[in-house]
Scaffold this active site. Structure first.
Site, PDB file in Angstrom:
ATOM      1  N   HIS A  13       6.075   0.309  -5.876  1.00 50.70           N
ATOM      2  CA  HIS A  13       4.887  -0.501  -5.620  1.00 50.70           C
ATOM      3  C   HIS A  13       4.135  -0.784  -6.579  1.00 50.70           C
ATOM      4  CE1 HIS A  13       1.587  -1.289  -2.242  1.00 50.70           C
ATOM      5  NE2 HIS A  13       1.358  -1.848  -3.338  1.00 50.70           N
ATOM      6  N   HIS A  15       1.950  -4.094  -8.860  1.00 46.97           N
ATOM      7  CA  HIS A  15       1.058  -5.397  -8.868  1.00 46.97           C
ATOM      8  C   HIS A  15       0.859  -5.639 -10.284  1.00 46.97           C
ATOM      9  CE1 HIS A  15      -0.393  -5.309  -4.751  1.00 46.97           C
ATOM     10  NE2 HIS A  15      -0.572  -4.034  -5.107  1.00 46.97           N
ATOM     11  N   LYS A  99       6.289  -7.887   2.597  1.00 45.08           N
ATOM     12  CA  LYS A  99       5.314  -7.174   2.629  1.00 45.08           C
ATOM     13  C   LYS A  99       4.186  -7.539   3.720  1.00 45.08           C
ATOM     14  CE  LYS A  99       1.957  -4.191   1.091  1.00 45.08           C
ATOM     15  NZ  LYS A  99       1.347  -4.252  -0.083  1.00 45.08           N
ATOM     16  N   HIS A 136       1.239  -2.453   4.703  1.00 51.75           N
ATOM     17  CA  HIS A 136      -0.039  -2.121   4.161  1.00 51.75           C
ATOM     18  C   HIS A 136      -0.544  -1.631   5.692  1.00 51.75           C
ATOM     19  CE1 HIS A 136      -3.767  -2.147   1.921  1.00 51.75           C
ATOM     20  NE2 HIS A 136      -4.423  -2.033   3.342  1.00 51.75           N
ATOM     21  N   HIS A 174       1.349   3.318   0.108  1.00 46.42           N
ATOM     22  CA  HIS A 174       0.078   4.032  -0.345  1.00 46.42           C
ATOM     23  C   HIS A 174      -0.332   4.753   0.822  1.00 46.42           C
ATOM     24  CE1 HIS A 174      -1.494   0.366   0.932  1.00 46.42           C
ATOM     25  NE2 HIS A 174      -1.297  -0.440  -0.226  1.00 46.42           N
ATOM     26  N   ASP A 247       1.142   1.696  -7.002  1.00 52.85           N
ATOM     27  CA  ASP A 247      -0.023   0.565  -6.421  1.00 52.85           C
ATOM     28  C   ASP A 247      -0.804   0.162  -7.719  1.00 52.85           C
ATOM     29  OD1 ASP A 247      -1.302  -1.216  -4.985  1.00 52.85           O
ATOM     30  OD2 ASP A 247      -2.621   0.354  -4.296  1.00 52.85           O
TER      31      ASP A 247
HETATM   32  C1  NCD Z   1      -4.267  -4.013  -4.596  1.00 54.66           C
HETATM   33  C2  NCD Z   1      -4.510  -5.226  -5.694  1.00 54.66           C
HETATM   34  O1  NCD Z   1      -5.574  -5.383  -6.246  1.00 54.66           O
HETATM   35  O2  NCD Z   1      -3.730  -6.117  -5.474  1.00 54.66           O
HETATM   36  N1  NCD Z   1      -5.696  -3.424  -4.414  1.00 54.66           N
HETATM   37  C3  NCD Z   1      -5.869  -2.181  -4.082  1.00 54.66           C
HETATM   38  O3  NCD Z   1      -6.901  -1.475  -3.830  1.00 54.66           O
HETATM   39  N2  NCD Z   1      -4.668  -0.961  -3.951  1.00 54.66           N
HETATM   40  C4  NCD Z   1      -3.951  -4.556  -3.259  1.00 54.66           C
HETATM   41  C5  NCD Z   1      -3.207  -3.521  -2.192  1.00 54.66           C
HETATM   42  O4  NCD Z   1      -2.194  -2.746  -2.621  1.00 54.66           O
HETATM   43  O5  NCD Z   1      -3.992  -3.223  -1.218  1.00 54.66           O
HETATM   44 ZN    ZN Z   2      -0.713  -2.310  -3.592  1.00 53.72          ZN
END
Ligand code: NCD
Ligand code: ZN
Length: 344
Positions: A13, A15, A99, A136, A174, A247
């Site tokens: 996971h 970003h 997702k 999520h 998460h 995450d």
């Molecule tokens: C994530 C993001 O910034 O893209 N933020 C977070 O607080 N985890 C998005 C997500 O996974 O919920």
């Molecule tokens: Zn995330």
């Protein structure tokens, strides 16, 4: 034990963002992970196979020479996703999951699903072709307290989805609560969960006592210490249903240190090392490899990585800041000392 050799881990996971951010985030992912599930909440979101493929190519341009790290792409589900898109995604060989974001739940989730009950045909197609649903798991109803969003999601939605689509593979992303851990444990083998370093290392007191720490603000929000302990127990148990998903979610410093700050913690400056700290503290370093390198691959049905990584017990200080897209960000545990260091 002063040296730890593991099958190369994966991050299930992540970003990476887009554009200039990739110059920071892609090499950071390739530093110690073999593969990363790349979340699709870029702007605009990657909702089609074509968009996922374009994003994949933009990402690969930033992969360091000599690395074989691979981005595993994800489609962003919307109210308009068609079962046909799911079939194409499966056939592409590039897309490893879809997702589900409840509309408005988190960063860049405005195009997310507004009504879960309309997703039946899409979930049925995913179940049929064997596409993983990355959930999520939070409700967004205004009357639900932010600390209860995950537990209420389980009660109102997740249980029903799991019952109605028994062969659908779901990663409860998460997880942050004891209820999340219990739900996953009590479910079939088709339900698993990722756990982040921030939810293992911190609880809401760390974020709020003595002043607000915006760099610990992520979603789902940190919970009380009882929940943190349940997550630690699950992660270090070595049980197959729990695996590494950082995450890691970069945001520039000024967008977090402001009156209405963004949600997300950046952890890819030291992701593996932060987790190692948790396993060491729990006396469970012998189960770290299952969590970091095996359980996720088993769930997604892919081979383990063939190379290994080495961590050494050697105290080092984390940076206060990391350069990011022409500005900077404050990483998780900035300035703190860790005992485990990634060697190669
Ligand atoms: C994530 C993001 O910034 O893209 N933020 C977070 O607080 N985890 C998005 C997500 O996974 O919920
Ligand atoms: Zn995330």
């Amino acid at each position: 034990m002063d040296e730890l050799i593991l099958i190369q881990p994966d991050d299930w996971h992540l970003h990476l963002r887009d554009g200039d951010a990739l110059a920071t985030t892609v090499p950071a992912a390739a530093r110690c992970f073999g593969r990363s599930i790349v979340m699709p909440n870029v702007v605009p979101p990657a909702t089609t196979v074509e968009q996922a493929r374009d994003y994949y190519e933009r990402i690969l341009k930033h992969r360091p020479a000599g690395s074989d790290w691979l981005p595993l792409m994800v489609l962003y589900l919307t109210d308009n996703t068609s079962p046909e898109e799911i079939r194409q995604a499966k056939a592409s060989g590039l897309v490893f999951g879809c997702k589900y974001y409840p509309a408005g739940a988190t960063t860049n989730s405005d195009s997310g699903v507004t009504d879960l009950s309309r997703m039946d045909a899409v979930f049925a197609a995913m179940e049929e072709v064997g596409m993983v649903l990355q959930m999520h798991g939070e409700v967004t109803d205004e009357d639900i307290d932010i600390f209860d969003r995950e537990a209420v999601f389980i009660e109102r939605h997740l249980g029903h989805i799991a019952e109605r689509f028994p062969n659908l593979k779901i990663v409860f992303e998460h997880i942050t609560t004891e209820q999340g851990v219990n739900f996953v444990r009590a479910s079939s083998q088709n339900i698993a969960a990722t756990i982040t370093p921030q939810h293992l290392l911190y609880n809401r007191n760390d974020m709020l006592v003595g002043g607000i720490r915006p760099h610990l603000f992520c979603l789902p929000i940190l919970k009380r210490s009882r929940h943190q302990q349940a997550l630690i127990d699950a992660a270090v148990s070595g049980e197959q249903k729990f695996f590494l998903g950082t995450d890691s979610a970069p945001h520039a410093q000024d967008t977090k240190e402001t009156a209405c700050g963004c949600a997300g913690c950046y952890s890819h400056h030291a992701a593996l090392e932060l987790y190692a700290e948790v396993f060491d503290e729990a006396g469970a370093l012998d189960r770290f490899e299952a969590f970091a390198s095996k359980n996720g691959a088993d769930f997604y049905g892919v081979e383990y990585n063939t190379n290994t990584v080495t961590l050494r017990r050697e105290p080092w200080s984390l940076p206060d800041q990391v350069a990011f897209a022409g500005t900077q960000m404050v990483p998780l545990a900035a300035g703190e000392v860790l005992n485990w260091r990634f060697i190669a």
